[in-house]
Enzyme design. Structure first.
Site, PDB file in Angstrom:
ATOM      1  N   GLY A  12       0.824  -1.205   0.000  1.00  0.00           N
ATOM      2  CA  GLY A  12       0.000   0.000   0.000  1.00  0.00           C
ATOM      3  C   GLY A  12       0.857   1.253   0.000  1.00  0.00           C
ATOM      4  N   GLY A  14      -0.567   4.490   0.292  1.00  0.00           N
ATOM      5  CA  GLY A  14      -1.281   5.660   0.790  1.00  0.00           C
ATOM      6  C   GLY A  14      -0.426   6.332   1.847  1.00  0.00           C
ATOM      7  N   GLY A  15      -1.057   7.135   2.679  1.00  0.00           N
ATOM      8  CA  GLY A  15      -0.301   7.861   3.688  1.00  0.00           C
ATOM      9  C   GLY A  15       0.437   6.934   4.635  1.00  0.00           C
ATOM     10  N   ALA A  16      -0.229   5.880   5.109  1.00  0.00           N
ATOM     11  CA  ALA A  16       0.410   4.978   6.073  1.00  0.00           C
ATOM     12  C   ALA A  16       1.587   4.251   5.434  1.00  0.00           C
ATOM     13  CB  ALA A  16      -0.607   3.978   6.610  1.00  0.00           C
ATOM     14  N   PHE A 116     -12.742  21.044  14.701  1.00  0.00           N
ATOM     15  CA  PHE A 116     -13.296  19.818  14.126  1.00  0.00           C
ATOM     16  C   PHE A 116     -14.112  19.111  15.200  1.00  0.00           C
ATOM     17  CE2 PHE A 116     -12.787  17.452  10.186  1.00  0.00           C
ATOM     18  CZ  PHE A 116     -12.212  18.403   9.371  1.00  0.00           C
ATOM     19  N   ASP A 230      -9.007  -5.430   0.832  1.00  0.00           N
ATOM     20  CA  ASP A 230      -8.144  -6.559   0.441  1.00  0.00           C
ATOM     21  C   ASP A 230      -7.238  -7.007   1.583  1.00  0.00           C
ATOM     22  OD1 ASP A 230      -9.227  -5.436  -1.820  1.00  0.00           O
ATOM     23  OD2 ASP A 230      -7.349  -5.265  -2.931  1.00  0.00           O
ATOM     24  N   GLN A 249     -17.817   4.062  10.576  1.00  0.00           N
ATOM     25  CA  GLN A 249     -18.218   5.455  10.760  1.00  0.00           C
ATOM     26  C   GLN A 249     -19.036   5.939   9.566  1.00  0.00           C
ATOM     27  OE1 GLN A 249     -15.283   9.034  10.765  1.00  0.00           O
ATOM     28  NE2 GLN A 249     -16.205   8.825  12.785  1.00  0.00           N
ATOM     29  N   HIS A 251     -20.199   9.260   8.008  1.00  0.00           N
ATOM     30  CA  HIS A 251     -19.877  10.691   8.083  1.00  0.00           C
ATOM     31  C   HIS A 251     -21.157  11.477   7.833  1.00  0.00           C
ATOM     32  CE1 HIS A 251     -18.173  14.591   7.272  1.00  0.00           C
ATOM     33  NE2 HIS A 251     -16.957  14.157   7.507  1.00  0.00           N
ATOM     34  N   LEU A 261     -18.161  13.205  -0.236  1.00  0.00           N
ATOM     35  CA  LEU A 261     -17.958  13.841   1.068  1.00  0.00           C
ATOM     36  C   LEU A 261     -17.838  15.364   0.984  1.00  0.00           C
ATOM     37  CD1 LEU A 261     -17.482  12.859   4.025  1.00  0.00           C
ATOM     38  CD2 LEU A 261     -15.121  13.525   3.645  1.00  0.00           C
ATOM     39  N   GLU A 264     -16.040  17.790   7.262  1.00  0.00           N
ATOM     40  CA  GLU A 264     -16.496  18.389   8.509  1.00  0.00           C
ATOM     41  C   GLU A 264     -15.901  19.795   8.702  1.00  0.00           C
ATOM     42  OE1 GLU A 264     -16.574  15.406  11.673  1.00  0.00           O
ATOM     43  OE2 GLU A 264     -15.491  16.876  12.876  1.00  0.00           O
ATOM     44  N   ARG A 295     -18.939  12.431  15.120  1.00  0.00           N
ATOM     45  CA  ARG A 295     -19.708  12.074  13.926  1.00  0.00           C
ATOM     46  C   ARG A 295     -20.834  11.084  14.203  1.00  0.00           C
ATOM     47  NH1 ARG A 295     -14.450  11.737   9.962  1.00  0.00           N
ATOM     48  NH2 ARG A 295     -14.252  14.005   9.819  1.00  0.00           N
ATOM     49  N   HIS A 362     -18.015   5.917   5.750  1.00  0.00           N
ATOM     50  CA  HIS A 362     -16.796   6.705   5.591  1.00  0.00           C
ATOM     51  C   HIS A 362     -15.535   5.997   6.046  1.00  0.00           C
ATOM     52  CE1 HIS A 362     -14.434  10.307   5.248  1.00  0.00           C
ATOM     53  NE2 HIS A 362     -14.168  10.344   6.529  1.00  0.00           N
ATOM     54  N   GLU A 392      -5.684   2.667   7.927  1.00  0.00           N
ATOM     55  CA  GLU A 392      -7.087   2.252   8.051  1.00  0.00           C
ATOM     56  C   GLU A 392      -7.252   0.740   8.055  1.00  0.00           C
ATOM     57  OE1 GLU A 392      -9.797   4.672   5.798  1.00  0.00           O
ATOM     58  OE2 GLU A 392     -11.497   3.385   6.300  1.00  0.00           O
ATOM     59  N   ARG A 403     -14.299   7.260  15.377  1.00  0.00           N
ATOM     60  CA  ARG A 403     -13.099   8.079  15.181  1.00  0.00           C
ATOM     61  C   ARG A 403     -13.453   9.557  15.139  1.00  0.00           C
ATOM     62  NH1 ARG A 403     -10.765  10.528  10.784  1.00  0.00           N
ATOM     63  NH2 ARG A 403     -11.961   9.495   9.151  1.00  0.00           N
ATOM     64  N   SER A 408      -7.515  10.401  11.641  1.00  0.00           N
ATOM     65  CA  SER A 408      -7.001   9.330  10.777  1.00  0.00           C
ATOM     66  C   SER A 408      -5.742   9.758  10.038  1.00  0.00           C
ATOM     67  CB  SER A 408      -8.042   8.871   9.769  1.00  0.00           C
ATOM     68  OG  SER A 408      -7.442   7.916   8.917  1.00  0.00           O
ATOM     69  N   LEU A 409      -5.740  10.971   9.504  1.00  0.00           N
ATOM     70  CA  LEU A 409      -4.496  11.437   8.870  1.00  0.00           C
ATOM     71  C   LEU A 409      -3.380  11.440   9.912  1.00  0.00           C
ATOM     72  CD1 LEU A 409      -5.730  14.297   6.481  1.00  0.00           C
ATOM     73  CD2 LEU A 409      -5.079  11.966   5.898  1.00  0.00           C
TER      74      LEU A 409
HETATM   75  C1  LIG Z   1     -13.177  11.592   1.049  1.00  0.00           C
HETATM   76  C2  LIG Z   1     -12.412  11.348   2.295  1.00  0.00           C
HETATM   77  C3  LIG Z   1     -11.994  12.429   3.071  1.00  0.00           C
HETATM   78  C4  LIG Z   1     -11.262  12.212   4.246  1.00  0.00           C
HETATM   79  N1  LIG Z   1     -10.847  13.287   4.981  1.00  0.00           N
HETATM   80  C5  LIG Z   1     -10.090  13.088   6.094  1.00  0.00           C
HETATM   81  C6  LIG Z   1      -9.566  14.185   6.835  1.00  0.00           C
HETATM   82  O1  LIG Z   1      -9.740  15.355   6.493  1.00  0.00           O
HETATM   83  N2  LIG Z   1      -8.849  13.932   7.949  1.00  0.00           N
HETATM   84  C7  LIG Z   1      -8.604  12.656   8.376  1.00  0.00           C
HETATM   85  O2  LIG Z   1      -7.937  12.484   9.384  1.00  0.00           O
HETATM   86  N3  LIG Z   1      -9.070  11.594   7.666  1.00  0.00           N
HETATM   87  C8  LIG Z   1      -9.786  11.779   6.547  1.00  0.00           C
HETATM   88  N4  LIG Z   1     -10.248  10.701   5.838  1.00  0.00           N
HETATM   89  C9  LIG Z   1      -9.813   9.349   6.226  1.00  0.00           C
HETATM   90  C10 LIG Z   1      -8.377   9.130   5.786  1.00  0.00           C
HETATM   91  O3  LIG Z   1      -8.127   9.843   4.623  1.00  0.00           O
HETATM   92  C11 LIG Z   1      -8.072   7.670   5.514  1.00  0.00           C
HETATM   93  O4  LIG Z   1      -8.508   6.876   6.586  1.00  0.00           O
HETATM   94  C12 LIG Z   1      -6.566   7.460   5.360  1.00  0.00           C
HETATM   95  O5  LIG Z   1      -6.057   8.363   4.408  1.00  0.00           O
HETATM   96  C13 LIG Z   1      -6.228   6.043   4.975  1.00  0.00           C
HETATM   97  O6  LIG Z   1      -4.876   5.976   4.656  1.00  0.00           O
HETATM   98  P1  LIG Z   1      -4.174   4.593   4.364  1.00  0.00           P
HETATM   99  O7  LIG Z   1      -2.746   4.891   4.045  1.00  0.00           O
HETATM  100  O8  LIG Z   1      -4.458   3.661   5.470  1.00  0.00           O
HETATM  101  O9  LIG Z   1      -4.931   4.002   3.093  1.00  0.00           O
HETATM  102  P2  LIG Z   1      -5.144   4.596   1.605  1.00  0.00           P
HETATM  103  O10 LIG Z   1      -4.721   6.004   1.471  1.00  0.00           O
HETATM  104  O11 LIG Z   1      -6.516   4.236   1.222  1.00  0.00           O
HETATM  105  O12 LIG Z   1      -4.123   3.741   0.761  1.00  0.00           O
HETATM  106  C14 LIG Z   1      -4.303   2.366   0.546  1.00  0.00           C
HETATM  107  C15 LIG Z   1      -3.177   1.863  -0.330  1.00  0.00           C
HETATM  108  O13 LIG Z   1      -3.227   0.460  -0.364  1.00  0.00           O
HETATM  109  C16 LIG Z   1      -3.082   0.004  -1.677  1.00  0.00           C
HETATM  110  N5  LIG Z   1      -3.754  -1.291  -1.781  1.00  0.00           N
HETATM  111  C17 LIG Z   1      -5.017  -1.616  -1.422  1.00  0.00           C
HETATM  112  N6  LIG Z   1      -5.252  -2.915  -1.679  1.00  0.00           N
HETATM  113  C18 LIG Z   1      -4.111  -3.420  -2.211  1.00  0.00           C
HETATM  114  C19 LIG Z   1      -3.716  -4.690  -2.686  1.00  0.00           C
HETATM  115  N7  LIG Z   1      -4.544  -5.733  -2.683  1.00  0.00           N
HETATM  116  N8  LIG Z   1      -2.462  -4.831  -3.172  1.00  0.00           N
HETATM  117  C20 LIG Z   1      -1.610  -3.779  -3.211  1.00  0.00           C
HETATM  118  N9  LIG Z   1      -1.930  -2.559  -2.778  1.00  0.00           N
HETATM  119  C21 LIG Z   1      -3.160  -2.387  -2.272  1.00  0.00           C
HETATM  120  C22 LIG Z   1      -3.664   1.086  -2.548  1.00  0.00           C
HETATM  121  O14 LIG Z   1      -3.065   1.053  -3.825  1.00  0.00           O
HETATM  122  C23 LIG Z   1      -3.257   2.341  -1.773  1.00  0.00           C
HETATM  123  O15 LIG Z   1      -1.980   2.760  -2.171  1.00  0.00           O
HETATM  124  C24 LIG Z   1     -10.957  10.892   4.655  1.00  0.00           C
HETATM  125  C25 LIG Z   1     -11.367   9.815   3.876  1.00  0.00           C
HETATM  126  C26 LIG Z   1     -12.096  10.043   2.726  1.00  0.00           C
HETATM  127  C27 LIG Z   1     -12.561   8.846   1.945  1.00  0.00           C
END
Ligand SMILES: Cc1cc2nc3c(=O)[nH]c(=O)nc-3n(C[C@H](O)[C@H](O)[C@H](O)COP(=O)(O)OP(=O)(O)OC[C@H]3O[C@@H](n4cnc5c(N)ncnc54)[C@H](O)[C@@H]3O)c2cc1C
Length: 595
Positions: A12, A14-16, A116, A230, A249, A251, A261, A264, A295, A362, A392, A403, A408-409
């Site tokens: 993955g 994403g941010g994490a 918030f 997944d 959650q 939203h 979305l 908030e 929320r 959400h 997440e 939450r 979450s960020l």
């Molecule tokens: C519209 C929206 C607005 C939000 N606003 C806020 C906010 O303002 N503040 C806040 O704190 N939180 C907010 N959240 C929640 C927060 O953004 C998310 O919970 C957080 O960003 C999740 O980060 P993550 O790195 O865990 O996952 P994600 O950013 O979802 O990344 C998941 C990664 O996993 C990879 N992946 C998934 N399945 C597979 C697989 N089978 N094989 C390989 N790679 C895979 C994807 O390619 C992706 O790179 C928001 C969420 C949404 C939907």
């Protein structure tokens, strides 16, 4: 089939995942596998902010933040983890600033902060400005900043690689009390390369799951199409538990009928919710902090207003988010994207008209259980050496049963960083574990079964029916009847899933095939959520049982743990064994939650 070897593999981007990669990449040979191109991850869609008690604008401290997080989560939060998160929040924001993230600033040049839901001064006295932000594009800025820094640290990316299986070996081990047990240990992952259709096995000393949420089990959701659970599904199928999966959650402010979305932050900047009478109804439900209550409370209040006939529109099925008293210049500066969403998708002008909104699925509070190092638990007492999870997909339980916005960020930065460090440090101390024989066989079998399937059912139709039943039966309000109904529908959809066909039989860029695979994870996760919801016979945080409307600390102040178990076959278990885990308390006793 190709085999790759890395000290650390992160699933993955994403941010994490990328926050973990920045740490791991500086300490060990690291690869990131991601089904999306990194900057397309859902973190980039996050809008409102990331909180930390910087006290840049108002008095604040991490202890107040911890308290808000624990109370916001209706006391199901592991308090040691919440303390870590609130304390490390300050460095998490400063780390991002040093990496180059362009936060909004105060006139004196400090990082600006806004209000918030659920974030308060001095244990609930009044809302506090704790969320750091970059307009309503905070997640976009975080994702871009982290990606650039991964590139700087030469992290290797395998883009559009779908991880479909986790490889573990079992070793004989002894518990502290002397009893022997089988300990699982991480060995690698199996992935599918979208471009070629080839299987790649990654052998690794440490693996970090950071694959995001599972919002697509619902129809009305703020989540991207790719959030199909997944990572949770892979761990679950391999016998690892999932924690607190009943807590989803909703939203409050999704665009009515669409679920897209509106952050908030709109209420943080002064927006107000109104019913058909024009009444600011949150004054009745949360007299102190009103529209900025957590929320779960706001979403439930909105649903009640609609249920009691005070909804708006021809079908009286939504309420209104009113920004019309705010200066257009203020809206443009602080909420440019989301107001554009209202114009584009609903044709509403937020300067002059209130925006129709209704709760949207959400965020998954539950996930793969970890401790505060990010190590994955195989049961309540033991970790899986070499396996980590963050973001997440994980449940370190900083969010409990609900939450708070902007936590979450924060979670992905704090626990992403921690898991990256601990995964790399562990890799330095150990050798590669030998891969199990025929490591790829399970994945090839799954892929080929789907590719060659020639049944009469369509993937899109099954997915639609799944999402419809989850929206109808496992939403803001639940009871035994609705949950049992959902479970029956899911069971019949799982049967029909065995009779699907995919039209594209090819190898390259076969998204048809992968959507079918993802649907398999969605079906599994919907079932786990529903079974866990049936077993929690109380109401807490995001989980509201109409047949058990009170919080029941005596019987349910416990995390739920779901395990795959073919022998658990009653009509309320569907092959899932439910267990519990104690909640960690440090300084806060559970109180009645008033706002
Ligand atoms: C519209 C929206 C607005 C939000 N606003 C806020 C906010 O303002 N503040 C806040 O704190 N939180 C907010 N959240 C929640 C927060 O953004 C998310 O919970 C957080 O960003 C999740 O980060 P993550 O790195 O865990 O996952 P994600 O950013 O979802 O990344 C998941 C990664 O996993 C990879 N992946 C998934 N399945 C597979 C697989 N089978 N094989 C390989 N790679 C895979 C994807 O390619 C992706 O790179 C928001 C969420 C949404 C939907």
């Amino acid at each position: 089939m190709q085999v790759h070897k890395y000290d650390v593999v992160i699933v993955g981007a994403g941010g994490a995942g990328m926050r973990a990669a920045i740490e791991s990449g500086q300490r060990a040979h690291t690869a990131v596998l991601t089904k999306l191109y990194p900057t397309r991850s859902h973190t980039g869609a996050a809008q409102g902010g990331m909180c930390a008690a910087l006290a840049n604008v108002e008095e604040d401290n991490w202890e107040w933040h911890t308290f808000d997080t624990v109370k916001g989560g209706d006391y199901l939060v592991d308090q040691d983890a919440a303390e870590v998160m609130a304390k490390e929040a300050i460095d998490a924001v400063l780390d991002l600033e040093k990496m180059g993230l362009p936060f909004n600033r105060t006139p004196e040049g400090k990082i600006d902060q806004r209000r918030f839901g659920g974030h308060t001064r001095d244990h609930g006295k009044a809302p506090v400005r704790r969320a750091c932000y970059a307009a309503d594009r905070t997640g976009h800025m975080i994702l871009q900043t982290l990606y650039q820094n991964c590139v700087k640290h030469n992290v290797e990316f395998y883009n559009e690689y779908y991880v479909l299986d986790l490889l573990m070996v079992e070793e004989d081990a002894v518990r502290e009390d002397g009893t022997p047990y089988k300990q699982k240990r991480a060995a690698g992952v199996v992935s599918y390369d979208l471009a070629s259709g080839e299987i790649h096995v990654f052998q690794a000393k440490s693996i970090v799951f950071a694959s995001g949420g599972v919002g697509k089990v619902f129809k009305t959701t703020s989540n991207a199409h790719t959030l199909t659970g997944d990572g949770m599904g892979i761990a679950f199928r391999r016998g690892l538990p999932l924690e607190d999966m009943e807590f989803v959650q909703f939203h409050p402010t999704g665009l009515a009928g669409l679920g897209i979305l509106l952050s908030e932050a709109a209420r943080g900047e002064g927006g107000i919710l109104r019913n058909a009478d024009g009444e600011r109804f949150m004054e009745r439900y949360a007299p102190t902090i009103k529209d900025l209550a957590p929320r779960d409370i706001v979403a439930r209040s909105m649903a009640l207003e609609v249920r009691e006939g005070r909804g708006c529109g021809p079908n009286k099925d939504y309420v209104l988010l009113d920004l019309t008293h705010l200066e257009p210049a203020h809206i443009d500066a602080k909420l440019p994207d989301i107001t554009e969403f209202a114009r584009t998708y609903l044709g509403v002008e937020p300067y002059t008209e209130p925006v129709p909104v209704f709760p949207t699925a959400h965020y998954a509070m539950g996930g793969i259980p970890t401790n505060i190092k990010g190590e994955v638990l195989q049961d309540n007492d033991t970790v899986v050496p070499g396996l980590y999870a963050a973001g997440e997909v994980a449940c370190v339980s900083v969010h409990g049963s609900n939450r708070l916005g902007t936590n979450s960020l924060l979670d992905i930065n704090v626990f992403g960083k921690r898991s990256g460090i601990y995964a790399a440090e562990y890799a330095k101390t150990t050798d590669f574990v030998e891969l199990p024989e025929n490591a790829e066989a399970y994945t090839i079998d799954m892929i080929e079964t789907v590719r060659t399937a020639d049944g009469t059912e369509r993937v899109a139709q099954i997915r639609k029916e799944l999402q419809d039943t989850m929206d109808a039966n496992v939403q803001v309000f639940r009871d035994e009847r609705s949950l049992t109904e959902a479970l029956n529908v899911i069971a019949s959809l799982r049967e029909r899933y065995k009779n699907i066909s995919v039209q594209d039989k090819g190898k390259r860029f076969n998204l048809d095939l992968l959507e079918a695979v993802e649907l398999g994870f969605l079906l599994d996760m919907a079932q786990v959520m529903t079974v866990a919801a049936l077993h929690r016979k109380e109401s807490r945080g995001g989980h509201f049982r109409e047949d058990f409307p009170e919080r029941d600390d005596e019987n349910f102040m416990l995390h739920s743990m779901s395990y795959l178990d073919p022998e658990a076959v009653t009509d309320q278990t569907a092959g899932i064994r439910m267990d519990t885990k104690p909640v960690v308390f440090t300084r806060y006793e559970p109180m009645v939650r008033k706002y």
